[in-house]
Each structure stands twice: as structure tokens, then as C-alpha cells.
Design an enzyme around this catalytic site. Structure first.
Site, mmCIF file in Angstrom:
data_model
loop_
_atom_site.group_PDB
_atom_site.id
_atom_site.type_symbol
_atom_site.label_atom_id
_atom_site.label_comp_id
_atom_site.label_asym_id
_atom_site.label_seq_id
_atom_site.Cartn_x
_atom_site.Cartn_y
_atom_site.Cartn_z
ATOM 1 N N LYS A 187 0.836 -1.191 0.000
ATOM 2 C CA LYS A 187 0.000 0.000 0.000
ATOM 3 C C LYS A 187 0.880 1.255 0.000
ATOM 4 O O LYS A 187 1.830 1.353 0.790
ATOM 5 C CB LYS A 187 -0.915 0.015 1.226
ATOM 6 C CG LYS A 187 -1.925 -1.120 1.248
ATOM 7 C CD LYS A 187 -2.983 -0.952 0.168
ATOM 8 C CE LYS A 187 -4.050 -2.021 0.254
ATOM 9 N NZ LYS A 187 -5.136 -1.815 -0.716
ATOM 10 N N ASP A 215 -0.274 -0.147 -4.583
ATOM 11 C CA ASP A 215 -1.699 0.187 -4.588
ATOM 12 C C ASP A 215 -1.904 1.509 -3.852
ATOM 13 O O ASP A 215 -1.600 1.624 -2.664
ATOM 14 C CB ASP A 215 -2.476 -0.942 -3.902
ATOM 15 C CG ASP A 215 -3.974 -0.720 -3.885
ATOM 16 O OD1 ASP A 215 -4.445 0.302 -4.407
ATOM 17 O OD2 ASP A 215 -4.691 -1.601 -3.350
ATOM 18 N N GLU A 241 -1.950 0.132 -8.713
ATOM 19 C CA GLU A 241 -3.381 -0.138 -8.588
ATOM 20 C C GLU A 241 -4.121 1.113 -8.116
ATOM 21 O O GLU A 241 -3.645 1.824 -7.231
ATOM 22 C CB GLU A 241 -3.584 -1.276 -7.591
ATOM 23 C CG GLU A 241 -5.016 -1.728 -7.404
ATOM 24 C CD GLU A 241 -5.089 -2.975 -6.549
ATOM 25 O OE1 GLU A 241 -6.103 -3.148 -5.844
ATOM 26 O OE2 GLU A 241 -4.134 -3.787 -6.572
ATOM 27 N N GLU A 270 -11.887 -2.521 -8.662
ATOM 28 C CA GLU A 270 -12.624 -2.867 -7.445
ATOM 29 C C GLU A 270 -13.692 -1.837 -7.098
ATOM 30 O O GLU A 270 -14.648 -2.145 -6.389
ATOM 31 C CB GLU A 270 -11.682 -3.059 -6.261
ATOM 32 C CG GLU A 270 -11.024 -1.787 -5.753
ATOM 33 C CD GLU A 270 -10.122 -2.036 -4.546
ATOM 34 O OE1 GLU A 270 -10.601 -1.874 -3.416
ATOM 35 O OE2 GLU A 270 -8.948 -2.388 -4.757
ATOM 36 N N ASP A 293 -14.521 -7.517 -8.879
ATOM 37 C CA ASP A 293 -14.833 -7.662 -7.455
ATOM 38 C C ASP A 293 -16.179 -8.380 -7.371
ATOM 39 O O ASP A 293 -17.119 -8.023 -8.079
ATOM 40 C CB ASP A 293 -14.902 -6.283 -6.789
ATOM 41 C CG ASP A 293 -15.163 -6.368 -5.295
ATOM 42 O OD1 ASP A 293 -14.222 -6.174 -4.518
ATOM 43 O OD2 ASP A 293 -16.322 -6.628 -4.904
ATOM 44 N N HIS A 320 -9.782 -8.399 -7.388
ATOM 45 C CA HIS A 320 -9.649 -7.826 -6.053
ATOM 46 C C HIS A 320 -10.301 -8.781 -5.065
ATOM 47 O O HIS A 320 -11.357 -9.347 -5.330
ATOM 48 C CB HIS A 320 -10.354 -6.476 -6.001
ATOM 49 C CG HIS A 320 -10.511 -5.920 -4.620
ATOM 50 N ND1 HIS A 320 -11.733 -5.848 -3.975
ATOM 51 C CD2 HIS A 320 -9.600 -5.423 -3.749
ATOM 52 C CE1 HIS A 320 -11.575 -5.318 -2.780
ATOM 53 N NE2 HIS A 320 -10.283 -5.055 -2.608
#
Length: 408
Positions: A187, A215, A241, A270, A293, A320
Site C-alpha cells: 500500500k 496500490d 493499482e 474494485e 470484485d 480484487h
């Protein structure tokens, strides 16, 4: 198929206090409490068959989705399973395009989340009636089949939530490597220098030959995303992402074009509302990895359309997952994609997050960093009733205890 008339729909607000340990933390969601609007369909069958479904949320706002499910329930109760599946397209449109409720969100937003929860329960019920896991139900309706030898490859996000300390990152990455993981997501997006330090740490831990993804969870504007990711390019991420607003198709296209010379793709999906959004992303060459998703768009119905569009554009599907139940559900979709559509594992993987699986009747099985195809009939949506009762918000045992602690 028996008639299996749906005689009752119940929905509950179930929340897990994941924010207490920073599980799920990222640049935009610093204190998520992973939650679901949990739907149960009861039928009049002799075997008292039920269908279980859910949609994922992150805490506050789940009660709004619950209200939307209740509002849509009148379109479901009284129908038979046979009636629904004989015209599933029509039933999907009945839920997603109700003449009055569509004004507050035609195939997007809260109404779409509620639609997903109900349709997930219907698909679960149908698979249970047929005595098959959902992926097998889908595969058996399709002529093309490719054998899957050892399971579907997964990547882990569990090692590098934004709120984790360097000590946690080091420990979790080391443990994951020992368990056979080779693909890791980090992240990013809150602070550039912190991202450089964390990506450097993780790249050193996993080595040059394992796969790294990053992401940003929609944190940046377009130019900021290009600049920021360019400065992280030295760590050779496979993709960035959700680099910007999930609705900005042309913005993603600009980012994709700018990052292509660096060998970095764009992954998103997502937060895409529906199949039309995915169509636009694909037509604009705005993503290089499609992230379906299981609970954001209109359930299996829309995800099948998205999988087929991705195949047409030759873009790999890398779902996701994580949250509450997302791994359990999306494994069925990605198995169908491989067996009946893509027949390829090139640059394909499915996200895995090692949280909250113990609350499900048929939890995801991971072996050597691969999803093992589920065998139990249904869509793997059913939760343990004890867990549901304990975590029901706001009156469950867990939330009452947290409220009491707050008063002390």
C-alpha cells in the site's frame, strides 16, 4: 429443478473491528472496520434450502446498504428459483433498474451493492440446489474447459498494510516467503519518502525475482500519480493499482500511456460500478489488469460479462479480494475464467488477504500460494451463525464490549 419459492429475505449488518490493529489500512481508508451486509434467502423446499449472500463495506454506511437490501426485497420474496434462473437477465434488470429506485443509483452506488448481495444469495441458492460449487455450475454451462493442475496463483496483500510498522512488514514478509509466496502488494500514497523507504525494504526482503505490486487506493490526481509512480519505478512494480479516481477513464489512460515505457501497468476495477465502466476502460486502453470484485458490480451476472470483455481485449483478469468473504466468493469467478475463458495463467493472479476466513462455513483454502478449488456446494457465502451474532452491529457481543471499553 424444484420450484424453491423464496418465502423470506433477512439482512444483517455484520462488522469486524479490524481498525483496532490497522488491518486493511491504506492511503484512503485509515481506520476500516471490515463489514458486510449479510443476506439469507429462505425457501419453502422440503429440505429448507437457504441461499447466502453478502456485499462488502468498511464500517460506517453498512446500515445504508442494509436499508437498500430491504427496499429491494419485495422484488425477490415470492419468486421461485426456477422463475429467476429461467430469465436471469430479466431478474437482474428488475433489481438494478427498478423504475423508482434506479433514480438513487442506476447500476451504481448503494443500490448496486444491495443488488450484488441479493444476487450473490440467489447464485448460492442455485448452486446448492444443483449440488455443485458455483465455479463448477458455471463451467458445466460452458463448452470450453481447461484443466487446472495445482490451483490458481495468488498474491498477498496481508504483509504491507499502510499502518503496519517496519517490524511487522519484515516479520510478515519473511513468514510469507517461508510459506511459498512470490507475489506481494504494498500500500502506498500517503507520503512519498515513506513509500520509497517501505518499497525498498520489501524489495530487499523478497528479492529481485519475486513480483511486487503497489496500490494507492485512488489517492492521487493524474499528474501526481505519474510523478509519484515514476519515483517508485526503481523497485520494479508490475502495476500501480487505483492510481486516481476510479471514475476517471481518460485519466487512467493518460497514466497508462506515461508509465508504459517504465514497464509498469495500471490495475483497477474494485470500485468500478458496472460492466459499462469496464467497457470504457478497456476501449480506452486505460488499464492493463482487470480487477473484478465479487460484491461491487451486479454479482456473477455482470462479472461474467466483464470477464468476457477482458478476454476480447486480451487483458488479464486479476481479481480484487480480501475484506470479508471476498476471497471466498471471487475464487469461483477466477476459476471459471481460467477453465472456460482464458485458459492462461500468464500475468494472472488473484489477491489473497489472510483475515476473517475463520468466520465462514467453507473458508478459502490456500496451498503453496495457490487457491485450491472449493468443493462444497454453493458460492461459499455462508457465515458461521455464531460469528454473525457476535459481530452484528450495534448489538452484538463484540460491539457491546467495545462500547463499554469506550465508556471506561
Amino acid at each position: 429443478m424444484q420450484e424453491n419459492k423464496i418465502i423470506k429475505l433477512t439482512v444483517r449488518d455484520v462488522r469486524f473491528p479490524t481498525s483496532l490493529e490497522q488491518h486493511g489500512s491504506d492511503a484512503m481508508h485509515t481506520d476500516p472496520d471490515y463489514s458486510v451486509a449479510y443476506v439469507v434467502l429462505e425457501t419453502d423446499s422440503d429440505a429448507a434450502l437457504k441461499g447466502y449472500g453478502l456485499t462488502f463495506t468498511v464500517g460506517r454506511g453498512t446500515e445504508i446498504v442494509v436499508c437498500a437490501v430491504k427496499a429491494l426485497s419485495t422484488l425477490v420474496v415470492g419468486k421461485t428459483l426456477k422463475e429467476i434462473v429461467s430469465d436471469f437477465r430479466g431478474f437482474y434488470r428488475l433489481l438494478s433498474s427498478d423504475g423508482q429506485m434506479r433514480w438513487v443509483g442506476p447500476e451504481k452506488g448503494v443500490i448496486q451493492l444491495a443488488t450484488a448481495a441479493i444476487l450473490n444469495a440467489v447464485w448460492d441458492l442455485w448452486a446448492r440446489v444443483e449440488g455443485k460449487p458455483l465455479w463448477k455450475l458455471l463451467v458445466d454451462m460452458h463448452l470450453k474447459q481447461t484443466m487446472l493442475k495445482e490451483g490458481y496463483p495468488a498474491y498477498t496483500t496481508s504483509c504491507a498494510w499502510l499502518g503496519y510498522t517496519d517490524q511487522q512488514l519484515t516479520q510478515l514478509c519473511s513468514e510469507a516467503l517461508a510459506q511459498g509466496w512470490t507475489k506481494f502488494k504494498v500500500k502506498v500514497g500517503a507520503d512519498l519518502q515513506d513509500d520509497i523507504r517501505r518499497c525498498s525494504l520489501i524489495r530487499k526482503l523478497i528479492g529481485p525475482n519475486n513480483t511486487l505490486m503497489i496500490d494507492a487506493n485512488q489517492r492521487w490526481d493524474v499528474n501526481e500519480a505519474i510523478t509519484w509512480v515514476t519515483k517508485l519505478a526503481e523497485f520494479h512494480p508490475l502495476w500501480i493499482e487505483e492510481p486516481t479516481c476510479p471514475d476517471d477513464v481518460l485519466g487512467h489512460a493518460s497514466i497508462s500511456k506515461a508509465l508504459a515505457p517504465l514497464g509498469i501497468g495500471v490495475a483497477t476495477g474494485e470500485q468500478c460500478h458496472n460492466r459499462v465502466m469496464f467497457k470504457q476502460f478497456l476501449q480506452a486502453a486505460a488499464l492493463q489488469f482487470v480487477q473484478i470484485d465479487s460484491c461491487r458490480v451486479g454479482s456473477v451476472n455482470e462479472n461474467l460479462a466483464i470477464i468476457l470483455m477482458a478476454a476480447k481485449f486480451n487483458v488479464p483478469v486479476c481479481p480484487h479480494a480480501g475484506g470479508v468473504g471476498l476471497c471466498e466468493l471471487v475464487q469461483h469467478l477466477i476459476l471459471f475464467d481460467y477453465i472456460s475463458v482464458s485458459a492462461s495463467l500468464n500475468n494472472r493472479m488473484c489477491e489473497y488477504v489472510d483475515h476473517l476466513h475463520e468466520h465462514f462455513e467453507s473458508p478459502t483454502i490456500i496451498r503453496n500460494a495457490h487457491y485450491i478449488p472449493p468443493k462444497d456446494p454453493g458460492y461459499s457465502c455462508e457465515m458461521l451463525e455464531e460469528s454473525v451474532q457476535k459481530h452484528q452491529y450495534p448489538d452484538g457481543e463484540v460491539w457491546r464490549a467495545i462500547e463499554q471499553q469506550g465508556k471506561q
